[in-house]
Design an enzyme around this catalytic site. Structure first.
Site, PDB file in Angstrom:
ATOM      1  N   LYS A  33      41.572  15.742  49.308  1.00  0.00           N
ATOM      2  CA  LYS A  33      42.193  15.133  48.114  1.00  0.00           C
ATOM      3  C   LYS A  33      43.684  14.904  48.340  1.00  0.00           C
ATOM      4  CE  LYS A  33      43.501  17.808  44.359  1.00  0.00           C
ATOM      5  NZ  LYS A  33      44.890  17.522  43.978  1.00  0.00           N
ATOM      6  N   ASN A  34      44.368  15.950  48.808  1.00  0.00           N
ATOM      7  CA  ASN A  34      45.828  15.867  48.895  1.00  0.00           C
ATOM      8  C   ASN A  34      46.311  14.968  50.032  1.00  0.00           C
ATOM      9  OD1 ASN A  34      45.916  17.485  46.708  1.00  0.00           O
ATOM     10  ND2 ASN A  34      46.728  19.298  47.745  1.00  0.00           N
ATOM     11  N   CYS A 131      47.560  19.515  36.663  1.00  0.00           N
ATOM     12  CA  CYS A 131      47.100  20.845  36.258  1.00  0.00           C
ATOM     13  C   CYS A 131      48.268  21.681  35.769  1.00  0.00           C
ATOM     14  CB  CYS A 131      46.439  21.545  37.436  1.00  0.00           C
ATOM     15  SG  CYS A 131      44.742  21.039  37.678  1.00  0.00           S
ATOM     16  N   ARG A 136      56.554  22.111  36.697  1.00  0.00           N
ATOM     17  CA  ARG A 136      56.432  21.183  37.825  1.00  0.00           C
ATOM     18  C   ARG A 136      57.410  20.031  37.649  1.00  0.00           C
ATOM     19  NH1 ARG A 136      50.157  20.472  39.370  1.00  0.00           N
ATOM     20  NH2 ARG A 136      50.969  20.295  41.465  1.00  0.00           N
ATOM     21  N   ASP A 330      47.129  26.883  46.738  1.00  0.00           N
ATOM     22  CA  ASP A 330      45.889  26.316  46.194  1.00  0.00           C
ATOM     23  C   ASP A 330      44.686  27.219  46.427  1.00  0.00           C
ATOM     24  OD1 ASP A 330      47.217  24.154  45.221  1.00  0.00           O
ATOM     25  OD2 ASP A 330      46.561  22.739  46.754  1.00  0.00           O
ATOM     26  N   ARG A 422      38.113  17.300  39.598  1.00  0.00           N
ATOM     27  CA  ARG A 422      39.362  16.659  40.052  1.00  0.00           C
ATOM     28  C   ARG A 422      39.508  16.803  41.561  1.00  0.00           C
ATOM     29  NH1 ARG A 422      44.551  17.552  36.464  1.00  0.00           N
ATOM     30  NH2 ARG A 422      45.157  16.157  38.150  1.00  0.00           N
TER      31      ARG A 422
HETATM   32  C1  UD1 Z   1      51.299  19.546  46.313  1.00  0.00           C
HETATM   33  C2  UD1 Z   1      49.789  19.595  46.208  1.00  0.00           C
HETATM   34  C3  UD1 Z   1      49.346  20.859  45.486  1.00  0.00           C
HETATM   35  C4  UD1 Z   1      49.934  22.074  46.193  1.00  0.00           C
HETATM   36  C5  UD1 Z   1      51.442  21.942  46.342  1.00  0.00           C
HETATM   37  C6  UD1 Z   1      52.056  23.071  47.152  1.00  0.00           C
HETATM   38  C7  UD1 Z   1      49.133  17.280  46.128  1.00  0.00           C
HETATM   39  C8  UD1 Z   1      48.558  16.165  45.333  1.00  0.00           C
HETATM   40  N1  UD1 Z   1      49.340  18.425  45.484  1.00  0.00           N
HETATM   41  O1  UD1 Z   1      51.809  19.520  44.992  1.00  0.00           O
HETATM   42  O2  UD1 Z   1      47.925  20.901  45.512  1.00  0.00           O
HETATM   43  O3  UD1 Z   1      49.656  23.218  45.418  1.00  0.00           O
HETATM   44  O4  UD1 Z   1      51.767  20.708  47.002  1.00  0.00           O
HETATM   45  O5  UD1 Z   1      51.495  23.106  48.417  1.00  0.00           O
HETATM   46  O6  UD1 Z   1      49.365  17.148  47.311  1.00  0.00           O
HETATM   47  N2  UD1 Z   1      59.493  21.319  42.721  1.00  0.00           N
HETATM   48  C9  UD1 Z   1      60.685  21.173  42.044  1.00  0.00           C
HETATM   49  N3  UD1 Z   1      61.186  19.915  41.904  1.00  0.00           N
HETATM   50  C10 UD1 Z   1      60.544  18.813  42.383  1.00  0.00           C
HETATM   51  C11 UD1 Z   1      59.334  18.975  43.076  1.00  0.00           C
HETATM   52  C12 UD1 Z   1      58.819  20.246  43.218  1.00  0.00           C
HETATM   53  O7  UD1 Z   1      61.289  22.145  41.594  1.00  0.00           O
HETATM   54  O8  UD1 Z   1      61.053  17.693  42.214  1.00  0.00           O
HETATM   55  C13 UD1 Z   1      58.924  22.679  42.894  1.00  0.00           C
HETATM   56  C14 UD1 Z   1      57.575  22.869  42.224  1.00  0.00           C
HETATM   57  O9  UD1 Z   1      57.713  23.193  40.856  1.00  0.00           O
HETATM   58  C15 UD1 Z   1      56.985  23.988  43.040  1.00  0.00           C
HETATM   59  C16 UD1 Z   1      57.524  23.709  44.453  1.00  0.00           C
HETATM   60  O10 UD1 Z   1      58.645  22.851  44.263  1.00  0.00           O
HETATM   61  O11 UD1 Z   1      57.456  25.220  42.597  1.00  0.00           O
HETATM   62  C17 UD1 Z   1      56.560  23.069  45.406  1.00  0.00           C
HETATM   63  O12 UD1 Z   1      55.990  21.939  44.800  1.00  0.00           O
HETATM   64  P1  UD1 Z   1      55.530  20.665  45.631  1.00  0.00           P
HETATM   65  O13 UD1 Z   1      55.444  21.009  47.083  1.00  0.00           O
HETATM   66  O14 UD1 Z   1      56.365  19.504  45.232  1.00  0.00           O
HETATM   67  O15 UD1 Z   1      54.051  20.466  45.087  1.00  0.00           O
HETATM   68  P2  UD1 Z   1      53.328  19.120  44.724  1.00  0.00           P
HETATM   69  O16 UD1 Z   1      53.733  18.044  45.656  1.00  0.00           O
HETATM   70  O17 UD1 Z   1      53.422  18.881  43.260  1.00  0.00           O
END
Ligand code: UD1
Length: 442
Positions: A33-34, A131, A136, A330, A422
């Site tokens: 998925k990711n 989710c 986030r 995850d 999902r």
């Molecule tokens: C992706 C994955 C998700 C996985 C996560 C961490 C997809 C579709 N989803 O989510 O399944 O759990 O990586 O491996 O690929 N953060 C900020 N500001 C931002 C962006 C992120 O503070 O602008 C924080 C988030 O709140 C979190 C951390 O950074 O605490 C990591 O998040 P991130 O790596 O961005 O996760 P996703 O890309 O949302």
């Protein structure tokens, strides 16, 4: 059989199972998925036809396809159910505003911002959903796009981004974010000059996006010291240099990990085919550390896990989630479910998302002994779980409740199981094939 999608994001279904039956046999792991979601977003950047094979038939993919269609792209999902194939042709995209209905349903819709800025120079989205697993924010995404020259402003719940011309820049993230790294890569592909991302996320799904874009004509340098330094260099190319490609999505390391933990909980022996073996190091270390045997066949991309001797299954004292290649957030809920019935105590610290212990109350209703101290859950194992009706509140937590049900006595019903679709193409079919007594109920 894979269930066809009937209703996007529908939660009005439940999964019911009878536990305490060891799993056995072999199943094939679905595409990731990711990895598939950002690759689909990347199709927006490519003025041509892309064929994506191995796409999982899940609601998040359906949502991304709907988003692409809303911009005028032609997305053929006819073969998604039978053959996991999607064909995307974005030559006719024109719409710059993404519909709230889909953006609110899925956080990874935000990576369309970078792709649409690169392709159309403009995008308007509402704040993305997804989710509920903690705060986030998307500040790093917006920071990166602004550094590339995008003007970004908000109006109510909507974010507008506009760029006459994107220009390469040095972007240093304060910490690693998968989505923000992918967003900046997408915007930088057609920016003028070179973009350097420092402290880029090192997850395999980031590398896959780079591979896909390079196949399509981009010039991204992620080799060399990338794993050590987290540095990616993107040399901007003309949009007209990008062309359609035929690409196969990598297998899903999280689904693979889910079934490894399911086998542990059930006390069975299972072979998983189509496994990204190299990406599962931390997970396999935990599984073997907990007393199960693992055999890997790298040539066939297969893993066999044997947890038949339940007496040997014990908890490791301490595990924490972290960015790749550490144990993935995850899979934290899945490990939590497995720890409830293993011997001894586990302390598991969640370092990525703040609200990823929403499953704990449900597990406790089944008889688990879990205490939360800040970002750490303390599981006292060796508990007999009892089947109950429990409620899925998000994707991975929902899957973990199914896994807990496999180890519980009596009947477990996981309500609101639509969340699980999902990310899991066929959790009920896969587990039935492995001998579980499990089915959908309405
Ligand atoms: C992706 C994955 C998700 C996985 C996560 C961490 C997809 C579709 N989803 O989510 O399944 O759990 O990586 O491996 O690929 N953060 C900020 N500001 C931002 C962006 C992120 O503070 O602008 C924080 C988030 O709140 C979190 C951390 O950074 O605490 C990591 O998040 P991130 O790596 O961005 O996760 P996703 O890309 O949302």
């Amino acid at each position: 059989m894979v269930k066809p999608m009937t209703q996007f994001g529908g939660n009005d279904e439940s999964i019911r199972m009878e536990g305490k039956k060891p799993l056995g046999g072999r199943i094939r792991i679905q595409g990731s998925k990711n990895a598939a979601l950002p690759v689909l977003a990347a199709c927006m950047l490519i003025p041509g036809k892309c064929v994506l094979r191995g796409c999982p038939n899940i609601t998040d993919i359906e949502c991304m396809c709907s988003l692409l269609k809303s911009t005028g792209a032609v997305v053929d999902t006819e073969e998604l159910l039978a053959d996991n194939r999607i064909v995307v042709d974005t030559r006719s995209v024109r719409e710059r505003r993404l519909p709230e209905k889909y953006v609110s349903a899925m956080r990874s819709s935000v990576v369309l911002m970078g792709a649409m800025l690169g392709r159309l120079g403009e995008v308007c989205v509402n704040y993305p959903g997804g989710c509920v697993i903690g705060e986030r924010p998307i500040d790093l995404h917006l920071y990166g796009l602004e550094k590339l020259g995008a003007q970004i402003w908000t109006e109510g719940n909507h974010i507008h981004a506009y760029a006459d011309e994107l220009k390469g820049a040095v972007i240093e993230f304060p910490f690693s974010s998968v989505g923000a790294t992918q967003n900046v890569i997408l915007a930088a592909v057609t920016a003028q000059g070179t973009t350097v991302i420092k402290n880029a996320a090192r997850e395999p799904e980031v590398i896959e996006l780079c591979k896909f874009l390079n196949l399509a004509g981009a010039s991204i340098d992620y080799a060399g010291t990338f794993f050590k330094s987290g540095r990616i260099e993107i040399h901007g190319v003309e949009l007209s240099r990008l062309h359609g490609v035929d690409y196969t999505v990598i297998p899903d390391r999280i689904v693979a990990g889910t079934y490894l933990f399911a086998t542990m909980v059930s006390g069975g022996k299972v072979t998983l085919e189509n496994i990204p073996i190299g990406q599962l190091g931390s997970v396999c270390d935990i599984i073997t550390g907990m007393g199960a045997d693992i055999e890997m066949d790298a040539a066939r991309s297969e893993i066999t896990v044997n947890a038949c001797d339940r007496d040997r299954i014990k908890n490791l004292p301490y595990i924490e989630t972290d960015v790749y290649p550490a144990f993935p957030t995850d899979l934290q809920s899945l490990l939590l479910a497995a720890a409830c019935t293993a011997k001894g105590e586990l302390r598991i610290r969640e370092r990525i998302f703040s609200s990823r212990f929403r499953i704990v109350e449900e597990l406790k209703r089944m008889g688990a002994d879990i205490a939360i101290e800040g970002d750490t859950a303390i599981v006292t194992g060796d508990r007999e779980l009892e089947g109950r009706t429990v409620i899925a509140k998000e994707l991975r937590g929902g899957a973990a409740l199914v896994i807990a049900g496999l180890g519980a006595s009596g009947i477990t019903t996981v309500a609101d199981s639509g969340y699980i679709r999902r990310g899991y193409q066929n959790i009920v079919g896969d587990l039935s094939e492995l001998g579980a007594r499990i089915r959908y109920v309405n």
